[in-house]
Scaffold this motif. Structure first.
Motif, PDB file in Angstrom:
ATOM      1  N   LYS A   1     -10.477  -3.861  -8.547  1.00 18.79           N
ATOM      2  CA  LYS A   1      -9.486  -3.236  -9.081  1.00 18.79           C
ATOM      3  C   LYS A   1     -10.518  -2.059  -9.728  1.00 18.79           C
ATOM      4  O   LYS A   1      -9.850  -0.559  -9.976  1.00 18.79           O
ATOM      5  CB  LYS A   1      -8.651  -3.691  -9.790  1.00 18.79           C
ATOM      6  CG  LYS A   1      -7.789  -4.559  -9.322  1.00 18.79           C
ATOM      7  CD  LYS A   1      -6.661  -5.345 -10.306  1.00 18.79           C
ATOM      8  CE  LYS A   1      -6.321  -6.498  -9.658  1.00 18.79           C
ATOM      9  NZ  LYS A   1      -5.883  -7.428 -10.468  1.00 18.79           N
TER      10      LYS A   1
ATOM     11  N   TYR B   1      -0.200   5.297 -10.036  1.00 15.93           N
ATOM     12  CA  TYR B   1      -1.004   4.287  -9.807  1.00 15.93           C
ATOM     13  C   TYR B   1      -0.328   3.049 -10.455  1.00 15.93           C
ATOM     14  O   TYR B   1      -0.160   3.123 -11.626  1.00 15.93           O
ATOM     15  CB  TYR B   1      -2.321   4.419 -10.521  1.00 15.93           C
ATOM     16  CG  TYR B   1      -3.268   3.226 -10.384  1.00 15.93           C
ATOM     17  CD1 TYR B   1      -3.690   2.891  -9.199  1.00 15.93           C
ATOM     18  CD2 TYR B   1      -3.395   2.364 -11.520  1.00 15.93           C
ATOM     19  CE1 TYR B   1      -4.536   1.846  -9.122  1.00 15.93           C
ATOM     20  CE2 TYR B   1      -4.371   1.303 -11.372  1.00 15.93           C
ATOM     21  CZ  TYR B   1      -4.682   0.938 -10.287  1.00 15.93           C
ATOM     22  OH  TYR B   1      -5.326  -0.281  -9.819  1.00 15.93           O
TER      23      TYR B   1
ATOM     24  N   CYS C   1      -5.442  -3.152  -0.649  1.00 19.14           N
ATOM     25  CA  CYS C   1      -6.771  -2.809  -0.950  1.00 19.14           C
ATOM     26  C   CYS C   1      -7.630  -3.834  -1.710  1.00 19.14           C
ATOM     27  O   CYS C   1      -8.798  -4.275  -1.583  1.00 19.14           O
ATOM     28  CB  CYS C   1      -7.117  -1.489  -1.458  1.00 19.14           C
ATOM     29  SG  CYS C   1      -6.150  -0.284  -0.687  1.00 19.14           S
TER      30      CYS C   1
ATOM     31  N   PHE D   1       0.896  -1.127  -0.090  1.00 15.83           N
ATOM     32  CA  PHE D   1       0.009  -0.058  -0.049  1.00 15.83           C
ATOM     33  C   PHE D   1       0.876   1.301   0.051  1.00 15.83           C
ATOM     34  O   PHE D   1       1.837   1.316   0.653  1.00 15.83           O
ATOM     35  CB  PHE D   1      -0.828   0.241   1.346  1.00 15.83           C
ATOM     36  CG  PHE D   1      -1.905   1.108   1.288  1.00 15.83           C
ATOM     37  CD1 PHE D   1      -3.021   1.113   0.394  1.00 15.83           C
ATOM     38  CD2 PHE D   1      -1.502   2.420   1.997  1.00 15.83           C
ATOM     39  CE1 PHE D   1      -3.976   2.278   0.371  1.00 15.83           C
ATOM     40  CE2 PHE D   1      -2.413   3.493   1.828  1.00 15.83           C
ATOM     41  CZ  PHE D   1      -3.537   3.266   1.160  1.00 15.83           C
TER      42      PHE D   1
ATOM     43  N   SER E   1       0.852  -1.633  -6.155  1.00 17.37           N
ATOM     44  CA  SER E   1       0.959  -0.739  -5.145  1.00 17.37           C
ATOM     45  C   SER E   1      -0.322  -0.691  -4.273  1.00 17.37           C
ATOM     46  O   SER E   1      -0.118  -0.417  -3.008  1.00 17.37           O
ATOM     47  CB  SER E   1       1.103   0.722  -5.786  1.00 17.37           C
ATOM     48  OG  SER E   1       2.546   0.838  -6.324  1.00 17.37           O
ATOM     49  N   TYR E   2      -1.332  -1.279  -4.693  1.00 15.25           N
ATOM     50  CA  TYR E   2      -2.624  -1.289  -3.818  1.00 15.25           C
ATOM     51  C   TYR E   2      -2.896  -2.722  -3.555  1.00 15.25           C
ATOM     52  O   TYR E   2      -4.270  -3.129  -3.307  1.00 15.25           O
ATOM     53  CB  TYR E   2      -3.600  -0.562  -4.606  1.00 15.25           C
ATOM     54  CG  TYR E   2      -3.341   0.959  -4.599  1.00 15.25           C
ATOM     55  CD1 TYR E   2      -3.979   1.818  -3.725  1.00 15.25           C
ATOM     56  CD2 TYR E   2      -2.697   1.453  -5.755  1.00 15.25           C
ATOM     57  CE1 TYR E   2      -3.523   3.188  -3.637  1.00 15.25           C
ATOM     58  CE2 TYR E   2      -2.533   2.876  -5.645  1.00 15.25           C
ATOM     59  CZ  TYR E   2      -2.984   3.629  -4.681  1.00 15.25           C
ATOM     60  OH  TYR E   2      -2.769   5.270  -4.808  1.00 15.25           O
TER      61      TYR E   2
ATOM     62  N   THR F   1      -3.220   8.886  -3.207  1.00 15.33           N
ATOM     63  CA  THR F   1      -3.520   7.569  -2.254  1.00 15.33           C
ATOM     64  C   THR F   1      -4.747   7.657  -1.553  1.00 15.33           C
ATOM     65  O   THR F   1      -5.283   8.790  -1.083  1.00 15.33           O
ATOM     66  CB  THR F   1      -2.232   7.256  -1.512  1.00 15.33           C
ATOM     67  OG1 THR F   1      -2.365   8.210  -0.451  1.00 15.33           O
ATOM     68  CG2 THR F   1      -1.126   7.010  -2.216  1.00 15.33           C
ATOM     69  N   CYS F   2      -5.256   6.566  -1.265  1.00 10.45           N
ATOM     70  CA  CYS F   2      -6.563   6.304  -0.790  1.00 10.45           C
ATOM     71  C   CYS F   2      -6.602   7.435   0.686  1.00 10.45           C
ATOM     72  O   CYS F   2      -7.480   7.742   1.201  1.00 10.45           O
ATOM     73  CB  CYS F   2      -6.936   4.965  -0.340  1.00 10.45           C
ATOM     74  SG  CYS F   2      -6.822   3.957  -1.552  1.00 10.45           S
TER      75      CYS F   2
END
Length: 171
Positions: free
Chosen positions: A78, A64, A72, A56, A68-69, A111-112
């Protein structure tokens, strides 16, 4: 199966700042609410900080990349950030996916954690009222949720309304 207490109780016994945040949160991440800390964390050691099960991004801005995510996308699809047009997220203006607009960028994707607090937040949908991640400035965020969308009032742009069924036009 050999824990002396329930997982959430055991973890939050030491992580009292997170416990206090969760106790006062208006919204909570489902694994947190269910006391399932290991859904995201590996308390015995992990390759990703802070003891995360998968990757993360640590920074405010990040290009992006699917990998990397990985944390999540272990639970969330996705498509929440990959499709410019979708009806899979409540954060959309018509079928324009506003998560994709903010996150899916080759250089300056947010980022989130810019908007969301993963353990619990003081606003609906895990949205935090202050984003502490941008240098010395904590970006104020005020999300006003409606049945079919909402209005986002933040320090980085003018108030923006969105509606999944009747898209708001910006000229």
């Amino acid at each position: 199966k050999m824990l002396i207490e329930a997982q959430g109780t055991l973890c939050l016994g030491c992580h009292d700042t997170i416990q206090a945040k969760i106790a006062t949160a208006k919204s909570q991440h489902q694994p947190v609410r269910d006391g399932e800390c290991v859904a995201c964390h590996n308390p015995h050691g992990a390759a990703f900080k802070p003891l995360l099960n998968a990757a993360f991004p640590e920074s405010f801005y990040a290009p992006y990349k699917v990998g990397s995510y990985a944390l999540c996308f272990g639970c969330h699809p996705k498509g929440l950030v990959e499709f410019a047009r979708t009806s899979m997220t409540k954060f959309s203006n018509g079928d324009r996916n506003l998560h994709e607009l903010h996150i899916n960028k080759s250089e300056k994707g947010r980022t989130c954690r810019v908007c969301h607090s993963v353990h619990g937040a003081d606003q609906d949908r895990l949205v935090r009222s202050l984003s502490p991640s941008f240098g010395k400035w904590a970006i104020p965020i005020n999300l006003q949720v409606t049945e079919s969308g909402g209005t986002c009032i933040v320090g980085c742009h003018k108030p923006k309304s969105y509606d999944r069924y009747r898209p708001v036009s910006y000229q």
